[in-house]
Design an enzyme around this catalytic site. Structure first.
Site, PDB file in Angstrom:
ATOM      1  N   THR A  25       0.830  -1.208   0.000  1.00 49.92           N
ATOM      2  CA  THR A  25       0.000   0.000   0.000  1.00 49.92           C
ATOM      3  C   THR A  25       0.861   1.254   0.000  1.00 49.92           C
ATOM      4  O   THR A  25       2.000   1.231   0.467  1.00 49.92           O
ATOM      5  CB  THR A  25      -0.974   0.023   1.201  1.00 49.92           C
ATOM      6  OG1 THR A  25      -1.680   1.263   1.202  1.00 49.92           O
ATOM      7  CG2 THR A  25      -0.252  -0.128   2.519  1.00 49.92           C
ATOM      8  N   ARG A  26       0.296   2.326  -0.560  1.00 48.83           N
ATOM      9  CA  ARG A  26       0.960   3.631  -0.499  1.00 48.83           C
ATOM     10  C   ARG A  26      -0.024   4.678  -0.009  1.00 48.83           C
ATOM     11  O   ARG A  26       0.184   5.870  -0.169  1.00 48.83           O
ATOM     12  CB  ARG A  26       1.521   4.040  -1.867  1.00 48.83           C
ATOM     13  CG  ARG A  26       0.576   3.885  -3.020  1.00 48.83           C
ATOM     14  CD  ARG A  26       1.128   4.492  -4.286  1.00 48.83           C
ATOM     15  NE  ARG A  26       0.547   5.792  -4.509  1.00 48.83           N
ATOM     16  CZ  ARG A  26      -0.570   6.001  -5.211  1.00 48.83           C
ATOM     17  NH1 ARG A  26      -1.236   5.003  -5.762  1.00 48.83           N
ATOM     18  NH2 ARG A  26      -1.028   7.218  -5.375  1.00 48.83           N
ATOM     19  N   HIS A  39      -8.206   2.220   5.018  1.00 48.30           N
ATOM     20  CA  HIS A  39      -9.544   2.442   5.551  1.00 48.30           C
ATOM     21  C   HIS A  39     -10.250   1.094   5.713  1.00 48.30           C
ATOM     22  O   HIS A  39      -9.640   0.049   5.554  1.00 48.30           O
ATOM     23  CB  HIS A  39     -10.296   3.406   4.642  1.00 48.30           C
ATOM     24  CG  HIS A  39      -9.569   4.718   4.476  1.00 48.30           C
ATOM     25  ND1 HIS A  39      -9.296   5.542   5.546  1.00 48.30           N
ATOM     26  CD2 HIS A  39      -9.007   5.310   3.393  1.00 48.30           C
ATOM     27  CE1 HIS A  39      -8.611   6.600   5.129  1.00 48.30           C
ATOM     28  NE2 HIS A  39      -8.415   6.482   3.819  1.00 48.30           N
ATOM     29  N   HIS A  71      -9.929  -1.631   3.025  1.00 46.25           N
ATOM     30  CA  HIS A  71      -8.654  -2.356   2.989  1.00 46.25           C
ATOM     31  C   HIS A  71      -8.549  -3.334   4.150  1.00 46.25           C
ATOM     32  O   HIS A  71      -8.006  -4.423   4.015  1.00 46.25           O
ATOM     33  CB  HIS A  71      -7.491  -1.361   3.036  1.00 46.25           C
ATOM     34  CG  HIS A  71      -7.627  -0.236   2.068  1.00 46.25           C
ATOM     35  ND1 HIS A  71      -7.996   1.028   2.454  1.00 46.25           N
ATOM     36  CD2 HIS A  71      -7.493  -0.200   0.723  1.00 46.25           C
ATOM     37  CE1 HIS A  71      -8.071   1.807   1.389  1.00 46.25           C
ATOM     38  NE2 HIS A  71      -7.773   1.095   0.329  1.00 46.25           N
ATOM     39  N   ARG A 121      -7.983  -3.346  -7.236  1.00 45.10           N
ATOM     40  CA  ARG A 121      -8.230  -2.448  -8.361  1.00 45.10           C
ATOM     41  C   ARG A 121      -7.089  -1.465  -8.537  1.00 45.10           C
ATOM     42  O   ARG A 121      -6.543  -0.985  -7.555  1.00 45.10           O
ATOM     43  CB  ARG A 121      -9.481  -1.653  -7.976  1.00 45.10           C
ATOM     44  CG  ARG A 121     -10.446  -1.393  -9.055  1.00 45.10           C
ATOM     45  CD  ARG A 121     -11.378  -0.312  -8.561  1.00 45.10           C
ATOM     46  NE  ARG A 121     -11.094   0.846  -9.381  1.00 45.10           N
ATOM     47  CZ  ARG A 121     -12.028   1.474 -10.074  1.00 45.10           C
ATOM     48  NH1 ARG A 121     -13.258   1.100  -9.989  1.00 45.10           N
ATOM     49  NH2 ARG A 121     -11.691   2.494 -10.832  1.00 45.10           N
ATOM     50  N   GLY A 123       7.640  42.620  -9.909  1.00 49.19           N
ATOM     51  CA  GLY A 123       7.437  43.846 -10.675  1.00 49.19           C
ATOM     52  C   GLY A 123       8.623  44.780 -10.473  1.00 49.19           C
ATOM     53  O   GLY A 123       9.475  44.542  -9.599  1.00 49.19           O
ATOM     54  N   LEU A 124       8.670  45.837 -11.250  1.00 54.81           N
ATOM     55  CA  LEU A 124       9.779  46.782 -11.183  1.00 54.81           C
ATOM     56  C   LEU A 124       9.873  47.436  -9.804  1.00 54.81           C
ATOM     57  O   LEU A 124       8.905  47.443  -9.043  1.00 54.81           O
ATOM     58  CB  LEU A 124       9.568  47.887 -12.228  1.00 54.81           C
ATOM     59  CG  LEU A 124       9.589  47.438 -13.695  1.00 54.81           C
ATOM     60  CD1 LEU A 124       9.144  48.594 -14.592  1.00 54.81           C
ATOM     61  CD2 LEU A 124      10.983  46.954 -14.084  1.00 54.81           C
ATOM     62  N   ALA A 180       7.027  49.673  -8.309  1.00 57.13           N
ATOM     63  CA  ALA A 180       5.759  49.295  -8.952  1.00 57.13           C
ATOM     64  C   ALA A 180       4.606  49.331  -7.960  1.00 57.13           C
ATOM     65  O   ALA A 180       3.463  49.612  -8.326  1.00 57.13           O
ATOM     66  CB  ALA A 180       5.891  47.906  -9.573  1.00 57.13           C
ATOM     67  N   GLY A 181       4.912  49.017  -6.696  1.00 60.07           N
ATOM     68  CA  GLY A 181       3.843  49.004  -5.691  1.00 60.07           C
ATOM     69  C   GLY A 181       3.719  47.663  -4.981  1.00 60.07           C
ATOM     70  O   GLY A 181       2.687  47.375  -4.370  1.00 60.07           O
ATOM     71  N   LYS A 182       4.762  46.855  -5.029  1.00 61.91           N
ATOM     72  CA  LYS A 182       4.724  45.531  -4.403  1.00 61.91           C
ATOM     73  C   LYS A 182       4.605  45.647  -2.876  1.00 61.91           C
ATOM     74  O   LYS A 182       3.725  45.043  -2.271  1.00 61.91           O
ATOM     75  CB  LYS A 182       5.999  44.735  -4.752  1.00 61.91           C
ATOM     76  CG  LYS A 182       6.223  44.565  -6.257  1.00 61.91           C
ATOM     77  CD  LYS A 182       7.490  43.788  -6.568  1.00 61.91           C
ATOM     78  CE  LYS A 182       8.787  44.487  -6.164  1.00 61.91           C
ATOM     79  NZ  LYS A 182       9.028  45.782  -6.830  1.00 61.91           N
ATOM     80  N   SER A 183       5.501  46.428  -2.268  1.00 64.30           N
ATOM     81  CA  SER A 183       5.482  46.536  -0.801  1.00 64.30           C
ATOM     82  C   SER A 183       4.204  47.194  -0.325  1.00 64.30           C
ATOM     83  O   SER A 183       3.579  46.731   0.638  1.00 64.30           O
ATOM     84  CB  SER A 183       6.669  47.372  -0.314  1.00 64.30           C
ATOM     85  OG  SER A 183       7.866  46.847  -0.807  1.00 64.30           O
TER      86      SER A 183
HETATM   87  P1  ADP Z   1       7.991  48.269  -4.729  1.00 67.15           P
HETATM   88  O1  ADP Z   1       7.818  47.526  -3.450  1.00 67.15           O
HETATM   89  O2  ADP Z   1       7.315  47.605  -5.885  1.00 67.15           O
HETATM   90  O3  ADP Z   1       9.371  48.685  -5.021  1.00 67.15           O
HETATM   91  P2  ADP Z   1       6.695  50.386  -3.276  1.00 67.15           P
HETATM   92  O4  ADP Z   1       5.402  49.805  -2.845  1.00 67.15           O
HETATM   93  O5  ADP Z   1       7.822  50.446  -2.293  1.00 67.15           O
HETATM   94  O6  ADP Z   1       7.156  49.616  -4.586  1.00 67.15           O
HETATM   95  O7  ADP Z   1       6.515  51.823  -3.891  1.00 67.15           O
HETATM   96  C1  ADP Z   1       5.442  52.155  -4.701  1.00 67.15           C
HETATM   97  C2  ADP Z   1       5.204  53.650  -4.619  1.00 67.15           C
HETATM   98  O8  ADP Z   1       4.160  53.990  -5.513  1.00 67.15           O
HETATM   99  C3  ADP Z   1       4.760  54.091  -3.231  1.00 67.15           C
HETATM  100  O9  ADP Z   1       5.325  55.338  -2.943  1.00 67.15           O
HETATM  101  C4  ADP Z   1       3.249  54.200  -3.382  1.00 67.15           C
HETATM  102  O10 ADP Z   1       2.681  55.143  -2.489  1.00 67.15           O
HETATM  103  C5  ADP Z   1       3.120  54.673  -4.813  1.00 67.15           C
HETATM  104  N1  ADP Z   1       1.853  54.309  -5.445  1.00 67.15           N
HETATM  105  C6  ADP Z   1       1.045  55.157  -6.108  1.00 67.15           C
HETATM  106  N2  ADP Z   1      -0.070  54.526  -6.558  1.00 67.15           N
HETATM  107  C7  ADP Z   1       0.035  53.258  -6.170  1.00 67.15           C
HETATM  108  C8  ADP Z   1      -0.804  52.097  -6.339  1.00 67.15           C
HETATM  109  N3  ADP Z   1      -1.998  52.174  -6.989  1.00 67.15           N
HETATM  110  N4  ADP Z   1      -0.386  50.924  -5.837  1.00 67.15           N
HETATM  111  C9  ADP Z   1       0.809  50.861  -5.177  1.00 67.15           C
HETATM  112  N5  ADP Z   1       1.640  51.893  -4.981  1.00 67.15           N
HETATM  113  C10 ADP Z   1       1.266  53.101  -5.472  1.00 67.15           C
END
Ligand code: ADP
Ligand code: ADP
Length: 550
Positions: free
Chosen positions: A181-182, A186, A189, A276, A382-383, A386-389
């Site tokens: 068995t693997r 139940h 079995h 089976r 993302g760049l 970009a807004g990741k954090s």
């Molecule tokens: P990352 O982590 O991608 O380098 P940050 O979140 O540190 O980016 O920075 C994004 C910047 O863009 C912040 O200063 C934020 O306030 C601004 N910003 C403006 N509009 C938006 C949006 N719609 N979503 C996220 N950040 C935004």
């Protein structure tokens, strides 16, 4: 006691003095398992990884060159740059680099197409997929083994063929019926193994494969806990022997069933249960193909097959019966392995008593918490700017509000400790991402939620992280903000420095960004607020069951 297949048990243990000065190759876990069964006689009469003539005939005709029936090619594939040479010794090491043994290389040969073994080229077959990553050459030759690197868990249940034979002989019963068995066992079995015990007046050798099984199976430690609980409570102790088999399964259905029977003969079994879909990874074999193949070769293998059709629960009579023997209009029930995972454990629903013993239900519930207590990873890419954090922090807050503890691994923060000292060359960037990925994978493995926010510009590296975490627990979010917008924001003044040439290899300026091809979610930040984007992400997590919105 039944004689081993081929007459005697092979043992490959011998002295390997001087092995530390030899060139060496590191065995995969699969090859280590194979070595363990070769060395202890589980694969008797094999005394080595297959040589070319044996290999080619096994693939084509299920026979060794001398005509002995053997259905599965147990080979040692090596990487193209492995330091092997004909006539030379090579040391075999495990993942921890300990020396397991020495092979005197007699043959180096090319692998051939193994489609006849699996009956398919479909890469949805897990072995077909795995073999694509193997080296093209195999090596064979006499082996001297010092250690097989047996894992430390459940040592008291890990026994060699000789040890199992000795225990069975002491019980003094003629018939030994083995059950492979693997999966967790139940009541169905339990019923079929008990029927076999009774019908044959036999001892049951409960012999679960704990080497490698199908990816996604219940982990072996959980399974072994269920086998222990079941045998301790529900079987007469003198009629069952639980022992773990370090088998790396191939999931080759019919051929695998033959192989299993041969292996169990080496462990002292006279009978072997086949139900089976034996060793079947999906829709590649007919449900009873394995029984048909084993029946044809039963005499040669010397192990009698004990076939079972599918057992179902007959509601009215509160018992299990073969589906074909159930009265036509009687109500029956069954639950598939997938349903156990998705419809019961995943939703926190208790497994019903008609289906499994309460001890087994408790163990499975404990090791498989409901989806909203399982781990997942949200990976922002993302760049810079970009807004990741920004978005990630809002996601974290929302998750906290809904009762999930979350770790935020922010690229900039990670570079102050975990990745301190790493720069922005391709190598350093990859090292940084893989470190974050490693930590994320550990968090997820332990049921935690993790949000990662790093530029992670390279697609291949992100895909490796996805693999590390587990694709089904990974949510890639592409923060698709145009470069000119990020540059205009220039929150940290980095773009200005990059344009001046004061910093090098800056993503988007003089280093590439490779956008995801199939992110789980893409967000844009010029017309959508961070709150709205975070809301979409949390909604996706809710849909997938990781968050309960109360
Ligand atoms: P990352 O982590 O991608 O380098 P940050 O979140 O540190 O980016 O920075 C994004 C910047 O863009 C912040 O200063 C934020 O306030 C601004 N910003 C403006 N509009 C938006 C949006 N719609 N979503 C996220 N950040 C935004
Ligand atoms: P691990 O992290 O594997 O427990 P260590 O990092 O302590 O082990 O060491 C790695 C390897 O180096 C191990 O094989 C260990 O036995 C060996 N080793 C470490 N320190 C010594 C030492 N002082 N003398 C001999 N061997 C050592």
């Amino acid at each position: 006691m039944i004689a081993p297949y081929g007459g005697s048990l092979i043992s490959l243990f011998d002295d390997v003095a001087g092995a530390d000065r030899l060139p060496s190759i590191q065995l995969s876990e699969r090859s280590r398992c194979d070595l363990e069964l070769l060395a202890t006689g589980g694969f008797s009469p094999l005394d080595r990884f297959l040589a070319r003539a044996d290999y080619e005939r096994v693939v084509a005709e299920m026979r060794l060159a001398n005509g002995t029936l053997f259905p599965i090619p147990v080979t040692l594939p090596v990487s193209d740059d492995a330091p092997v040479a004909q006539g030379r010794d090579v040391a075999l090491r495990n993942a921890q680099n300990e020396i397991l043994g020495v092979m005197t290389v007699e043959e180096i040969f090319e692998r051939i197409d193994e489609t006849p073994v699996f009956g398919t080229r479909d890469t949805r077959h897990p072995l077909v997929a795995e073999m694509r990553g193997w080296g093209r050459r195999c090596v064979s030759g006499p082996l001297r083994v010092v250690s097989v690197g047996t894992p430390w868990d459940f040592r008291e249940l890990r026994r060699t063929p000789a040890e199992v034979r000795a225990l069975l002989a002491a019980r003094g019963r003629e018939n030994v019926v083995a059950f492979q068995t693997r999966n967790p066992m139940h009541r169905a079995h339990e019923e079929l193994t008990k029927r076999a015990i009774e019908a044959l007046d036999a001892i049951l050798l409960l012999h679960p494969a704990v080497g490698m099984t199908k990816p996604g199976d219940v982990d072996h430690a959980t399974r072994v806990r269920t086998y222990k609980a079941l045998t301790e409570t529900y079987y007469a102790p003198e009629r069952v022997l639980l022992s773990l088999l370090p088998l790396a399964m191939r999931m080759a259905g019919p051929r695998e069933a033959l192989w299993h029977a041969i292996i169990r003969r080496n462990f002292g079994a006279t009978h072997f249960i086949v139900g089976r879909d034996h060793a079947s990874p999906g829709p590649f074999y007919g449900p009873y193909d394995a029984q048909e193949l084993l029946v044809q070769h039963e005499d040669e293998v010397g192990v009698e097959m004990v076939p079972f059709r599918e057992l179902v629960y007959v509601v009215e009579e509160d018992r299990y019966e073969e589906a074909s023997a159930v009265p036509p209009h009687a109500a029956t029930r069954s639950i598939s392995g997938t349903q156990v995972r998705d419809d019961y454990l995943g939703k926190g629903e208790p497994l019903p008593a008609w289906f499994t013993r309460p001890e087994i239900a408790a163990i499975l519930t404990e090791s498989h918490p409901p989806k909203h207590r399982q781990g997942f990873c949200v990976w922002f890419t993302g760049l810079s700017g970009a807004g990741k954090s920004t978005t990630g922090e809002i996601v974290v807050s929302r998750l906290l509000e809904h009762g999930r503890q979350v770790t935020l691994l922010d690229g900039d923060v990670v570079r102050t400790h975990l990745s301190k000292g790493l720069g922005f060359s391709k190598e350093d960037r990859d090292a940084n991402i893989l470190r974050i990925g490693f930590v994320a994978a550990e968090i997820v493995r332990h049921g935690g939620a993790v949000v990662c926010a790093a530029v992670s510009p390279y697609r291949a590296t992100r895909d490796r992280v996805r693999e590390m975490v587990g694709a089904d627990r990974f949510v890639e979010v592409f923060v698709d903000t145009p470069l000119d917008v990020c540059e205009a924001r220039d929150k940290k003044g980095m773009y200005a420095q990059a344009r001046r040439g004061a910093i090098k290899n800056f993503t988007g300026i003089d280093d590439p960004y490779e956008p995801p091809l199939s992110a789980e979610l893409t967000i844009e930040t010029t017309a959508t607020t961070p709150e709205a984007n975070a809301g979409r992400i949390v909604e996706l997590l809710r849909e997938r069951g990781w968050v309960l919105l109360r």
